[in-house]
Design a protein around this motif. Structure first.
Motif, PDB file in Angstrom:
ATOM      1  N   VAL A  75      33.333  38.079  39.177  1.00 42.27           N
ATOM      2  CA  VAL A  75      33.460  36.958  38.259  1.00 42.27           C
ATOM      3  C   VAL A  75      34.523  35.991  38.767  1.00 42.27           C
ATOM      4  O   VAL A  75      35.608  36.411  39.190  1.00 42.27           O
ATOM      5  CB  VAL A  75      33.826  37.455  36.845  1.00 42.27           C
ATOM      6  N   VAL A  76      34.212  34.704  38.728  1.00 39.79           N
ATOM      7  CA  VAL A  76      35.146  33.659  39.118  1.00 39.79           C
ATOM      8  C   VAL A  76      35.539  32.874  37.872  1.00 39.79           C
ATOM      9  O   VAL A  76      34.673  32.354  37.154  1.00 39.79           O
ATOM     10  CB  VAL A  76      34.532  32.702  40.155  1.00 39.79           C
ATOM     11  N   GLN A  77      36.814  32.807  37.609  1.00 37.04           N
ATOM     12  CA  GLN A  77      37.347  32.023  36.483  1.00 37.04           C
ATOM     13  C   GLN A  77      37.160  30.542  36.816  1.00 37.04           C
ATOM     14  O   GLN A  77      37.707  30.058  37.795  1.00 37.04           O
ATOM     15  CB  GLN A  77      38.819  32.369  36.325  1.00 37.04           C
ATOM     16  N   PRO A  78      36.400  29.788  36.042  1.00 38.37           N
ATOM     17  CA  PRO A  78      36.046  28.423  36.469  1.00 38.37           C
ATOM     18  C   PRO A  78      37.148  27.383  36.298  1.00 38.37           C
ATOM     19  O   PRO A  78      37.140  26.355  36.966  1.00 38.37           O
ATOM     20  CB  PRO A  78      34.839  28.085  35.590  1.00 38.37           C
ATOM     21  N   ILE A  79      38.090  27.632  35.394  1.00 39.65           N
ATOM     22  CA  ILE A  79      39.187  26.682  35.192  1.00 39.65           C
ATOM     23  C   ILE A  79      40.511  27.425  35.358  1.00 39.65           C
ATOM     24  O   ILE A  79      40.551  28.644  35.475  1.00 39.65           O
ATOM     25  CB  ILE A  79      39.113  26.010  33.802  1.00 39.65           C
ATOM     26  N   ALA A  80      41.600  26.676  35.352  1.00 45.34           N
ATOM     27  CA  ALA A  80      42.901  27.267  35.699  1.00 45.34           C
ATOM     28  C   ALA A  80      43.345  28.350  34.712  1.00 45.34           C
ATOM     29  O   ALA A  80      44.010  29.310  35.100  1.00 45.34           O
ATOM     30  CB  ALA A  80      43.959  26.168  35.790  1.00 45.34           C
ATOM     31  N   GLN A  81      42.986  28.198  33.445  1.00 41.82           N
ATOM     32  CA  GLN A  81      43.373  29.190  32.444  1.00 41.82           C
ATOM     33  C   GLN A  81      42.157  30.024  32.083  1.00 41.82           C
ATOM     34  O   GLN A  81      41.085  29.480  31.796  1.00 41.82           O
ATOM     35  CB  GLN A  81      43.924  28.500  31.184  1.00 41.82           C
ATOM     36  N   GLY A  82      42.305  31.344  32.089  1.00 40.21           N
ATOM     37  CA  GLY A  82      41.154  32.180  31.786  1.00 40.21           C
ATOM     38  C   GLY A  82      41.520  33.631  31.575  1.00 40.21           C
ATOM     39  O   GLY A  82      42.663  33.968  31.250  1.00 40.21           O
ATOM     40  N   LEU A  83      40.545  34.505  31.791  1.00 37.41           N
ATOM     41  CA  LEU A  83      40.673  35.910  31.420  1.00 37.41           C
ATOM     42  C   LEU A  83      40.827  36.840  32.619  1.00 37.41           C
ATOM     43  O   LEU A  83      40.649  38.051  32.476  1.00 37.41           O
ATOM     44  CB  LEU A  83      39.434  36.339  30.615  1.00 37.41           C
ATOM     45  N   THR A  84      41.165  36.309  33.778  1.00 37.84           N
ATOM     46  CA  THR A  84      41.240  37.142  34.970  1.00 37.84           C
ATOM     47  C   THR A  84      42.149  38.351  34.771  1.00 37.84           C
ATOM     48  O   THR A  84      41.777  39.488  35.087  1.00 37.84           O
ATOM     49  CB  THR A  84      41.728  36.316  36.176  1.00 37.84           C
ATOM     50  N   GLN A  85      43.337  38.130  34.249  1.00 37.33           N
ATOM     51  CA  GLN A  85      44.294  39.228  34.093  1.00 37.33           C
ATOM     52  C   GLN A  85      43.757  40.300  33.157  1.00 37.33           C
ATOM     53  O   GLN A  85      43.814  41.498  33.466  1.00 37.33           O
ATOM     54  CB  GLN A  85      45.629  38.694  33.573  1.00 37.33           C
ATOM     55  N   GLN A  86      43.205  39.887  32.003  1.00 35.71           N
ATOM     56  CA  GLN A  86      42.701  40.866  31.041  1.00 35.71           C
ATOM     57  C   GLN A  86      41.524  41.651  31.611  1.00 35.71           C
ATOM     58  O   GLN A  86      41.425  42.868  31.426  1.00 35.71           O
ATOM     59  CB  GLN A  86      42.277  40.156  29.744  1.00 35.71           C
TER      60      GLN A  86
END
Length: 498
Positions: free
Chosen positions: A59-70
């Motif tokens: 999965v690629v986070q499309p904008i600067a703020q997202g759920l990558t860490q979670q």
């Protein structure tokens, strides 16, 4: 309580299907929100179980703020609840989704490099995306030397260029954004970036000949969150873990993918027996969805609200209102749709289940927002096509049109900055919200009798892009229906056409 991951899940004694870490990444996905996790990732997870697909999703986070860490903290795992009604029975299904391998934030240079490596993998087969309607847009400021390029189409172009230079085979791109011809529009922007960036013509030909950009139609309502924290705490207690990514969608779900017939055999969904279909064109299925699902909402809710109802589910328990909706769908909409009648009737039957969802209190007033443009897009075309095909006016749709006018004109009290305050027959106030010019029109005509208001409303070409008074008999019919609603009430008026 421990955060969900593979080790914690094993200790929780979960009995469902789980694909262990280490399976090859076969899907690269742009977007990590609730919808994709309840839709695309769900389908691939089911294909892993039912068809032995054995594929993970990066999965690629499309904008600067997202759920990558979670997502990475939970090793890609999350609990999905599919809730609703099937054939009148309450359904609440739980599934831990294990299709996601990891999430990457491309605005971190190290993560962007990892995404590039994945893009060149021999295992990769599909790219899926849902970057919202604004995501498929051309950005002239995006460039190849940005890390990453600013927009989603520019990122995609850069990754496909890496794959092309590595000598790899093309991919199938599954675009889920809610715009018409989403896949084709995305491909156009990719080709525009190739032209702007002066990339070799061989790459442009490779994009066109070796890659398949599929327009798709997605259909599943995904509330996403459970807003009652007490229920979340109870579910975590039952599950034996804390889940920061818990997701909720309706039971119904269908995915139409535009492509050649051979794609259906190549995708893993048919083998898994899933409600995912490859079709020659998605346009007829979008028309079916808009006319049946969305058209039903817009066609009956305004009169239902005037009749005293407040939520959609209760309307399905009312014999008259439900019967009125069915008359619109089965007698007036389905006969003009360019698809198999039985298929359309099955879809319409599912609509009742969807509207009868015991987990969702869908407020009629929230559906009423911007009803003018909704009526124009969802119901008016059915009304006009029925009249053209059969040489007569559809009774229920005409009554629904009158209910729209009644809702916008019932005992108007005040024009506020962004609404009209009205009063329904039960005596309680409600707000009418629409474009300012629409509200101004109805406020200016608030003292009109039924005939005058109907003629003015149907003659407003800004509303309908045409003068509807020219449709034979329509003005007279809607005027009579509006008079009936005003004199006897919306429920009695609905009953009169059954």
């Amino acid at each position: 309580m421990s955060l969900l991951n593979y080790r914690v899940l094993e200790k929780s004694n979960y009995q469902g299907y789980i694909l262990k870490p280490g399976a090859p990444v076969k899907v690269l996905q742009f977007g990590e929100g609730n919808f994709l996790r309840a839709f695309v990732d769900y389908w691939f997870d089911m294909a892993n179980e039912k068809a032995g697909y054995n594929g993970k999703v990066a999965v690629v986070q499309p904008i600067a703020q997202g759920l990558t860490q979670q997502i990475n903290q939970q090793e890609g795992l999350y609990t999905l609840y599919l809730r609703g009604s099937e054939k009148g029975q309450k359904v609440d299904r739980k599934r831990v989704i294990s299709a996601i391998d990891a999430c990457y934030n491309p605005y971190n240079v190290e993560d962007w490099l990892k995404v590039k490596v994945i893009a060149c993998s021999d295992d990769l087969e599909y790219i899926a995306s849902n970057t919202t309607e604004a995501g498929i847009a051309y950005d002239p400021q995006a460039s190849l030397d940005q890390a990453p390029p600013a927009s989603f189409p520019a990122k995609l172009t850069a990754l496909l260029y890496e794959r092309y230079k590595a000598g790899k085979k093309g991919l199938t791109i599954l675009s889920c954004e809610l715009i018409d011809n989403n896949g084709r529009e995305l491909e156009k922007i990719v080709q525009k970036h190739i032209e702007d960036w002066h990339l070799e013509t061989g790459f442009a030909r490779w994009i066109e000949k070796e890659n398949l950009f599929c327009s798709t139609l997605v259909d599943r309502i995904v509330p996403g969150r459970i807003r009652d924290q007490r229920e979340v705490d109870e579910l975590n207690q039952i599950n034996g873990y804390e889940d920061q990514l818990l997701d909720v969608g309706e039971v119904f779900g269908v995915w139409y993918i535009e492509g050649p017939a051979e794609l259906e055999d190549r995708l893993p969904f048919k083998r898994a027996g899933l409600n995912v279909h490859v079709v020659e064109q998605v346009a007829p299925y979008k028309k079916r969805k808009v006319r049946i699902l969305n058209g039903a909402h817009t066609g009956f809710v305004l009169g239902a609200y005037l009749a005293g109802e407040n939520i959609v589910r209760d309307c399905m328990e009312d014999e008259v209102i439900h019967g009125f909706m069915n008359k619109i769908l089965y007698d007036e909409v389905i006969p003009i749709l360019p698809l198999d009648r039985e298929d359309c009737e099955n879809f319409a039957a599912a609509v009742t289940d969807r509207f009868n969802n015991p987990f969702v209190d869908h407020q009629l007033l929230s559906i009423s927002l911007n009803s003018t443009s909704k009526w124009k897009a969802r119901d008016l075309p059915s009304l006009l096509e029925y009249q053209e095909k059969f040489g007569k006016l559809p009774q229920a749709l005409c009554m629904g049109f009158a209910a729209y006018i009644a809702f916008f004109s019932n005992d108007l009290k005040e024009r506020t900055a962004d609404a009209i305050l009205a009063r329904r027959p039960a005596g309680d106030d409600y707000q009418i919200q629409d474009d300012d010019w629409v509200l101004d029109f109805y406020w200016e005509h608030r003292k009109d009798d039924a005939a005058t208001l109907t003629a003015a409303a149907l003659g407003n070409e800004k509303m309908w892009d045409q003068n509807l008074n020219a449709v034979p008999g329509l003005t007279e019919q809607v005027s009579r229906d509006l008079e009936l609603i005003r004199e006897q009430g919306a429920r009695e008026a609905y009953a009169s056409v059954l």
